[in-house]
Design a protein around this motif. Structure first.
Motif, PDB file in Angstrom:
ATOM      1  N   THR A   1       0.837  -1.207   0.000  1.00  0.00           N
ATOM      2  CA  THR A   1       0.000   0.000   0.000  1.00  0.00           C
ATOM      3  C   THR A   1       0.869   1.253   0.000  1.00  0.00           C
ATOM      4  OG1 THR A   1      -1.785  -1.148   1.131  1.00  0.00           O
ATOM      5  CG2 THR A   1      -1.788   1.251   1.269  1.00  0.00           C
ATOM      6  N   ALA A   2       2.018   1.166   0.682  1.00  0.00           N
ATOM      7  CA  ALA A   2       2.940   2.308   0.758  1.00  0.00           C
ATOM      8  C   ALA A   2       3.901   2.357  -0.433  1.00  0.00           C
ATOM      9  CB  ALA A   2       3.735   2.244   2.058  1.00  0.00           C
ATOM     10  N   GLY A   3       3.783   1.407  -1.362  1.00  0.00           N
ATOM     11  CA  GLY A   3       4.617   1.424  -2.554  1.00  0.00           C
ATOM     12  C   GLY A   3       5.896   0.602  -2.463  1.00  0.00           C
ATOM     13  N   TYR A   4       5.989  -0.297  -1.484  1.00  0.00           N
ATOM     14  CA  TYR A   4       7.163  -1.165  -1.323  1.00  0.00           C
ATOM     15  C   TYR A   4       6.758  -2.614  -1.522  1.00  0.00           C
ATOM     16  CZ  TYR A   4       9.168   2.951   0.894  1.00  0.00           C
ATOM     17  OH  TYR A   4       9.614   4.212   1.143  1.00  0.00           O
ATOM     18  N   ARG A   5       7.730  -3.446  -1.872  1.00  0.00           N
ATOM     19  CA  ARG A   5       7.475  -4.879  -2.018  1.00  0.00           C
ATOM     20  C   ARG A   5       8.320  -5.634  -1.009  1.00  0.00           C
ATOM     21  NH1 ARG A   5       8.007  -7.332  -7.558  1.00  0.00           N
ATOM     22  NH2 ARG A   5       6.981  -9.012  -6.479  1.00  0.00           N
ATOM     23  N   LEU A   6       7.684  -6.449  -0.208  1.00  0.00           N
ATOM     24  CA  LEU A   6       8.378  -7.310   0.736  1.00  0.00           C
ATOM     25  C   LEU A   6       8.581  -8.653   0.059  1.00  0.00           C
ATOM     26  CD1 LEU A   6       9.532  -7.683   3.595  1.00  0.00           C
ATOM     27  CD2 LEU A   6       7.267  -8.528   4.270  1.00  0.00           C
ATOM     28  N   LEU A   7       9.836  -9.035  -0.119  1.00  0.00           N
ATOM     29  CA  LEU A   7      10.176 -10.273  -0.797  1.00  0.00           C
ATOM     30  C   LEU A   7      10.984 -11.175   0.125  1.00  0.00           C
ATOM     31  CD1 LEU A   7      11.266  -8.636  -4.154  1.00  0.00           C
ATOM     32  CD2 LEU A   7       9.091  -9.760  -3.684  1.00  0.00           C
ATOM     33  N   TYR A   8      11.182 -12.417  -0.310  1.00  0.00           N
ATOM     34  CA  TYR A   8      11.989 -13.353   0.460  1.00  0.00           C
ATOM     35  C   TYR A   8      13.078 -13.915  -0.450  1.00  0.00           C
ATOM     36  CZ  TYR A   8      13.295 -16.854   3.862  1.00  0.00           C
ATOM     37  OH  TYR A   8      14.002 -17.593   4.773  1.00  0.00           O
ATOM     38  N   SER A   9      14.319 -13.791  -0.010  1.00  0.00           N
ATOM     39  CA  SER A   9      15.449 -14.321  -0.764  1.00  0.00           C
ATOM     40  C   SER A   9      15.806 -15.705  -0.227  1.00  0.00           C
ATOM     41  CB  SER A   9      16.663 -13.396  -0.610  1.00  0.00           C
ATOM     42  OG  SER A   9      17.817 -14.018  -1.142  1.00  0.00           O
ATOM     43  N   ARG A  10      16.007 -16.645  -1.119  1.00  0.00           N
ATOM     44  CA  ARG A  10      16.415 -17.997  -0.729  1.00  0.00           C
ATOM     45  C   ARG A  10      17.897 -18.246  -1.019  1.00  0.00           C
ATOM     46  NH1 ARG A  10      11.903 -19.966   0.998  1.00  0.00           N
ATOM     47  NH2 ARG A  10       9.924 -19.578  -0.006  1.00  0.00           N
ATOM     48  N   ASN A  11      18.615 -17.186  -1.326  1.00  0.00           N
ATOM     49  CA  ASN A  11      20.053 -17.256  -1.581  1.00  0.00           C
ATOM     50  C   ASN A  11      20.770 -17.698  -0.304  1.00  0.00           C
ATOM     51  OD1 ASN A  11      22.826 -16.517  -1.787  1.00  0.00           O
ATOM     52  ND2 ASN A  11      22.319 -15.057  -3.390  1.00  0.00           N
ATOM     53  N   ARG A  12      21.696 -18.637  -0.422  1.00  0.00           N
ATOM     54  CA  ARG A  12      22.405 -19.161   0.758  1.00  0.00           C
ATOM     55  C   ARG A  12      23.164 -18.086   1.512  1.00  0.00           C
ATOM     56  NH1 ARG A  12      25.071 -24.895  -1.036  1.00  0.00           N
ATOM     57  NH2 ARG A  12      23.101 -25.981  -1.365  1.00  0.00           N
ATOM     58  N   LYS A  13      23.762 -17.153   0.786  1.00  0.00           N
ATOM     59  CA  LYS A  13      24.568 -16.112   1.439  1.00  0.00           C
ATOM     60  C   LYS A  13      23.712 -15.037   2.092  1.00  0.00           C
ATOM     61  CE  LYS A  13      28.570 -16.776  -1.472  1.00  0.00           C
ATOM     62  NZ  LYS A  13      29.528 -16.165  -2.387  1.00  0.00           N
ATOM     63  N   GLN A  14      22.583 -14.740   1.493  1.00  0.00           N
ATOM     64  CA  GLN A  14      21.679 -13.722   2.035  1.00  0.00           C
ATOM     65  C   GLN A  14      20.245 -14.214   1.886  1.00  0.00           C
ATOM     66  OE1 GLN A  14      22.573  -9.994   0.012  1.00  0.00           O
ATOM     67  NE2 GLN A  14      23.066  -9.134   2.009  1.00  0.00           N
ATOM     68  N   SER A  15      19.780 -14.942   2.881  1.00  0.00           N
ATOM     69  CA  SER A  15      18.397 -15.407   2.813  1.00  0.00           C
ATOM     70  C   SER A  15      17.564 -14.630   3.811  1.00  0.00           C
ATOM     71  CB  SER A  15      18.326 -16.906   3.101  1.00  0.00           C
ATOM     72  OG  SER A  15      18.770 -17.162   4.416  1.00  0.00           O
ATOM     73  N   GLY A  16      16.300 -14.499   3.498  1.00  0.00           N
ATOM     74  CA  GLY A  16      15.372 -13.830   4.404  1.00  0.00           C
ATOM     75  C   GLY A  16      14.559 -12.757   3.710  1.00  0.00           C
ATOM     76  N   TYR A  17      13.739 -12.091   4.505  1.00  0.00           N
ATOM     77  CA  TYR A  17      12.840 -11.050   4.010  1.00  0.00           C
ATOM     78  C   TYR A  17      13.606  -9.752   3.772  1.00  0.00           C
ATOM     79  CZ  TYR A  17       8.995 -14.064   5.452  1.00  0.00           C
ATOM     80  OH  TYR A  17       8.137 -15.099   5.584  1.00  0.00           O
ATOM     81  N   TYR A  18      13.244  -9.064   2.714  1.00  0.00           N
ATOM     82  CA  TYR A  18      13.845  -7.769   2.414  1.00  0.00           C
ATOM     83  C   TYR A  18      12.857  -6.934   1.616  1.00  0.00           C
ATOM     84  CZ  TYR A  18      14.625  -9.458  -2.347  1.00  0.00           C
ATOM     85  OH  TYR A  18      14.453  -9.928  -3.614  1.00  0.00           O
ATOM     86  N   LEU A  19      13.059  -5.605   1.633  1.00  0.00           N
ATOM     87  CA  LEU A  19      12.231  -4.694   0.844  1.00  0.00           C
ATOM     88  C   LEU A  19      12.912  -4.403  -0.474  1.00  0.00           C
ATOM     89  CD1 LEU A  19      11.126  -2.134   3.558  1.00  0.00           C
ATOM     90  CD2 LEU A  19       9.752  -3.908   2.504  1.00  0.00           C
TER      91      LEU A  19
END
Length: 90
Positions: A72-90
């Protein structure tokens, strides 16, 4: 005005408090896994704030609303499955 009402809701309602905590944590930090997010929220609100038996369902319901809030605020919350950097990010 809205801040006063929001702060009152956070004090009274654990669900609102969890969702606001998730939103604030995700805004400030990137690449956090589910476990890391839960640990950070529990530090703020207390152990088992997501519940004991159905905590996974609670977490994903909260995350669904948090994701909608970011969109709604114009951002996308995604999830990375990359081994070096996994997790939620905008």
């Amino acid at each position: 005005m809205k801040d006063t009402i929001l702060h009152d809701a956070i004090r009274r309602d654990l669900t609102t408090a969890r969702r606001v905590a998730l939103l604030e944590i995700l805004w400030d930090e990137r690449y956090l896994t589910r476990g890391q997010l839960i640990a950070r929220v529990e530090l703020r609100l207390g152990k088992n704030c997501f519940g004991v038996s159905a905590w996974e369902d609670t977490f994903f319901r909260d995350m669904r609303l948090v994701k909608q809030s970011f969109e709604t605020a114009g951002y996308r919350l995604l999830y990375s499955r990359n081994r070096k950097q996994s997790g939620y990010y905008l």
